[in-house]
Design an enzyme around this catalytic site. Structure first.
Site, PDB file in Angstrom:
ATOM      1  N   HIS A 247      36.428  33.796  38.079  1.00 46.69           N
ATOM      2  CA  HIS A 247      36.868  32.410  37.597  1.00 46.69           C
ATOM      3  C   HIS A 247      37.644  31.885  39.150  1.00 46.69           C
ATOM      4  O   HIS A 247      38.884  32.458  39.217  1.00 46.69           O
ATOM      5  CB  HIS A 247      37.572  32.643  36.529  1.00 46.69           C
ATOM      6  CG  HIS A 247      36.526  32.728  35.338  1.00 46.69           C
ATOM      7  ND1 HIS A 247      36.986  33.493  34.327  1.00 46.69           N
ATOM      8  CD2 HIS A 247      35.325  32.587  35.149  1.00 46.69           C
ATOM      9  CE1 HIS A 247      35.998  33.939  33.406  1.00 46.69           C
ATOM     10  NE2 HIS A 247      35.029  33.208  33.996  1.00 46.69           N
ATOM     11  N   GLU A 250      41.606  31.794  38.502  1.00 49.08           N
ATOM     12  CA  GLU A 250      42.395  32.991  38.214  1.00 49.08           C
ATOM     13  C   GLU A 250      42.520  33.650  39.658  1.00 49.08           C
ATOM     14  O   GLU A 250      41.601  34.463  40.185  1.00 49.08           O
ATOM     15  CB  GLU A 250      41.634  33.901  37.161  1.00 49.08           C
ATOM     16  CG  GLU A 250      41.598  33.156  35.849  1.00 49.08           C
ATOM     17  CD  GLU A 250      40.494  33.931  34.963  1.00 49.08           C
ATOM     18  OE1 GLU A 250      39.883  35.067  35.124  1.00 49.08           O
ATOM     19  OE2 GLU A 250      40.222  33.219  34.017  1.00 49.08           O
ATOM     20  N   HIS A 391      40.474  39.404  36.641  1.00 50.72           N
ATOM     21  CA  HIS A 391      40.591  38.154  36.007  1.00 50.72           C
ATOM     22  C   HIS A 391      42.036  38.090  35.589  1.00 50.72           C
ATOM     23  O   HIS A 391      43.045  38.652  36.131  1.00 50.72           O
ATOM     24  CB  HIS A 391      39.797  38.038  34.766  1.00 50.72           C
ATOM     25  CG  HIS A 391      38.380  38.190  34.789  1.00 50.72           C
ATOM     26  ND1 HIS A 391      37.549  36.734  34.711  1.00 50.72           N
ATOM     27  CD2 HIS A 391      37.545  38.973  35.126  1.00 50.72           C
ATOM     28  CE1 HIS A 391      36.124  37.208  35.106  1.00 50.72           C
ATOM     29  NE2 HIS A 391      36.162  38.512  35.290  1.00 50.72           N
ATOM     30  N   GLU A 483      42.462  42.399  33.487  1.00 51.40           N
ATOM     31  CA  GLU A 483      43.129  41.052  33.345  1.00 51.40           C
ATOM     32  C   GLU A 483      44.792  41.511  33.895  1.00 51.40           C
ATOM     33  O   GLU A 483      45.441  42.246  33.323  1.00 51.40           O
ATOM     34  CB  GLU A 483      43.158  40.701  31.723  1.00 51.40           C
ATOM     35  CG  GLU A 483      41.893  40.540  31.368  1.00 51.40           C
ATOM     36  CD  GLU A 483      41.443  39.284  31.640  1.00 51.40           C
ATOM     37  OE1 GLU A 483      42.259  38.286  31.899  1.00 51.40           O
ATOM     38  OE2 GLU A 483      40.058  38.948  31.375  1.00 51.40           O
TER      39      GLU A 483
END
Length: 664
Positions: A247, A250, A391, A483
């Protein structure tokens, strides 16, 4: 009247002859003041070993003001900070010797060519490190003189201040390369490529860059590989990959992977045994940015979609979402084939499998992003064993399945057959991270379902078409999603903290590729058996051998019954005991004996045959369409990106200092 005309003619004829260059002797030369020595008033040159200079200078600047307004003097003034303190004050003083040359007895003395050549040899790497050309005004042949012509050393007095011991240490110590120094600021796409290329150049014995394709707007998807034999798969050496910036908004993962590549190169050369062992026993692939177009949109703040038209979401959501998708407005982590639904649909079938599920033909009728296509081909072309993609939006490690098994796809714990292995891998990263496993440090929505920083993807947020499920269900590769925090685009001052928090976890997770067992499957004649299935009792997910018959099977410690099989061969079974804290994968080889092939036909369902079609890829030749799409973007302005320092030297209305560019 005639008399008047004659008088006028006489007066004209008596006038002194006008200056006409066509007639020699009629023009008197204009006497101009000769240039004279004047005090050195350029503030960045006031510590030169001489007190006076002269204008015009060697570059033709007629006045001090002309010299001060040029890009040459600007470069001299910022050289120290631009080059990170390398070769200071050598570059500045060398530039001053041209901009404000030495003047004695109303005559300019040129600086010595030997001094220029010595500085260029010692400091040329500093300019290469920031992708800048060697300055034209420091051309040793053009603006400097030999000793026979009469010259002076512009660094006079500088070396005299250094004692002999400092000189000796300076000669033996390798010069620091700015490209290897971690710069805790965000890298543009051009900077990122430049850093990776510089790493390849500096660590050419263990590093190599290669492209897996191009983005929608034609930007290269550049991978850097680390191996003691870069460029080829070695027998029994596992393949590992990291993917960042899927993404585009990110961004911390992208930066961490750039830093990781720099760290591995420099530490390998410094003799770090841990890094050397990792590189010498593993083939590591790092793709810092899977979505460079989205990153550009996120940096520039330009919306990449029309989500902002939704009144319920509002402008805040639009701003939060800028750059997430690729240039086609495709979310790349929803764009892979949904093989998880196929796996769920086969659960009631006899001998159903959850590995090497073919890509259904219907997938190719949808909109497949060039970035997705490139990564899919890459994943299929190399026998990857372990992977992670990065991410942001939470602080947790997520493991498959990503798609919920709930009939209405509500969030629900949905484990794979390798759930124990995935939990072990997730804990490996989370516990090595400085804060991720600390419940008080967790953020986002995952903390309700994430014991100590790990969570099942479907239990947290169910999605279809994710990359980690595709890796597991279509290939041998086990992939997790990391993440890195709730701030998708953290301020630059937090990049150093991010590196410190993740540095150990990044290394530890790469070392986890050596968990479990590895080996070679051969026939009775010693020939490698490609595509043999390696099965583990109690785990309904097989992996297959690579081109040379080698395999790697990630397993938790304990006792396992492992079987090797292939069409036309009898099965071979072994009992394996894996103790805790094994330093490397256990070696388990198999020799298969020829046997009559089984006559049972392959089972089929609505998605096609269960076996035999895994090699079927891109049956409608989408690659040609994507290649044409990328080629049409070759001339886009984005492809001609300037280095990060370019705008600093561009003066509105003035000539562009293209001499600063290496590839102009």
């Amino acid at each position: 009247m005639l008399l008047i005309l004659l008088q006028l003619l006489v007066l004209v004829s008596c006038d002194p002859p006008r200056c006409d260059p066509a007639f020699r002797g009629q023009c008197k030369p204009t006497v101009e003041d000769k240039p004279k020595c004047t005090d050195v008033l350029l503030s960045y040159c006031d510590d030169m070993a001489y007190p006076q200079t002269m204008f015009p200078n060697i570059l033709g600047h007629k006045t001090r003001e002309d010299a001060e307004s040029g890009a040459e003097y600007l470069l001299v003034s910022v050289a120290e900070s631009l080059l990170g303190g390398v070769c200071n004050p050598d570059i500045r003083m060398l530039g001053c010797s041209v901009l404000a040359p030495r003047c004695e007895k109303e005559k300019v003395l040129k600086p010595c060519r030997a001094a220029c050549e010595a500085v260029r040899k010692r400091c040329g790497h500093a300019f290469e490190g920031i992708d800048m050309a060697w300055p034209y005004f420091l051309d040793c042949d053009r603006f400097f003189a030999s000793e026979q012509e009469g010259c002076y050393d512009p660094l006079e007095g500088l070396r005299a201040e250094e004692d002999a011991e400092a000189l000796d240490s300076m000669e033996t110590a390798p010069a620091e390369d700015p490209a290897m120094a971690m710069r805790f600021t965000y890298h543009t796409n051009a900077q990122m490529v430049g850093v990776l290329k510089k790493i390849e150049e500096r660590c050419s014995d263990v590093a190599r860059t290669y492209s897996i394709g191009r983005s929608t707007e034609g930007r290269e998807l550049l991978v850097i590989e680390f191996s003691n034999n870069p460029g080829r798969h070695e027998l029994l050496e596992p393949e590992f990959k990291y993917i960042g910036n899927m993404h585009g908004n990110e961004v911390l993962g992208r930066q961490l992977l750039i830093y990781l590549a720099q760290h591995m190169c420099s530490e390998y050369q410094l003799g770090n045994e841990r890094i050397q062992t990792l590189v010498n026993t593993t083939r590591i692939h790092i793709l810092p940015s899977m979505n460079p177009d989205g990153y550009e949109a996120a940096v520039s703040g330009l919306p990449d979609n029309n989500y902002g038209d939704d009144e319920e979401q509002g402008p805040r959501y639009e701003s939060w979402n800028i750059g997430r998708s690729n240039a086609q407005n495709i979310d790349l982590n929803r764009n892979f084939p949904d093989l998880t639904s196929i796996a769920y649909g086969r659960r009631r079938q006899k001998r159903h499998r959850t590995d090497h599920i073919p890509i259904p033909d219907r997938f190719w009728f949808g909109k497949v992003a060039p970035e997705t296509y490139a990564v899919m081909k890459w994943i299929r072309s190399i026998p990857f064993v372990l992977s992670a993609n990065f991410h942001a939006g939470d602080l947790v490690v997520s493991y498959p399945y990503d798609l919920s098994k709930h009939p209405q796809e509500r969030n629900m714990f949905s484990p794979t057959p390798d759930d124990k292995v995935f939990k072990l891998l997730a804990r490996t990263y989370a516990t090595a991270h400085e804060t991720m496993s600390n419940e008080n440090a967790q953020c986002g929505t995952s903390h309700t379902n994430s014991p100590k920083g790990t969570v099942n993807g479907a239990q947290w947020s169910s999605i279809a078409g994710g990359m980690q499920d595709f890796n597991y269900l279509h290939t041998n590769c086990f992939e997790l999603t990391v993440e890195l925090g709730c701030d998708k685009f953290p301020p630059e001052e937090e990049l150093y903290v991010g590196w410190q928090e993740n540095h150990e976890a990044l290394i530890k997770f790469m070392e986890a590729v050596h968990l479990g067992i590895k080996g070679i499957v051969k026939d009775e004649e010693g020939n490698a058996v490609k595509g043999a299935q390696i099965s583990v009792r109690g785990i309904r997910h097989d992996i297959t051998t690579a081109e040379d018959g080698d395999y790697w099977r990630l397993l938790t410690p304990g006792i396992h019954i492992v079987t090797a099989s292939a069409p036309g061969y009898s099965r071979s079974m072994k009992k394996v005991h894996l103790p805790r804290r094994m330093p490397a994968a256990g070696r388990v080889d198999f020799v298969l004996q020829r046997a009559a092939p089984e006559l049972d036909p392959p089972e089929e369902d609505e998605d096609g045959p269960l076996t035999g079609t895994h090699d079927r890829f891109d049956p409608y030749n989408q690659y040609e369409r994507y290649a044409l799409m990328s080629d049409s973007s070759q001339n886009r302005e984005e492809r001609a990106e300037k280095p990060w320092w370019w705008n600093y030297f561009v003066v509105p209305g003035g000539p562009a200092p293209t001499w600063l560019l290496k590839h102009y």
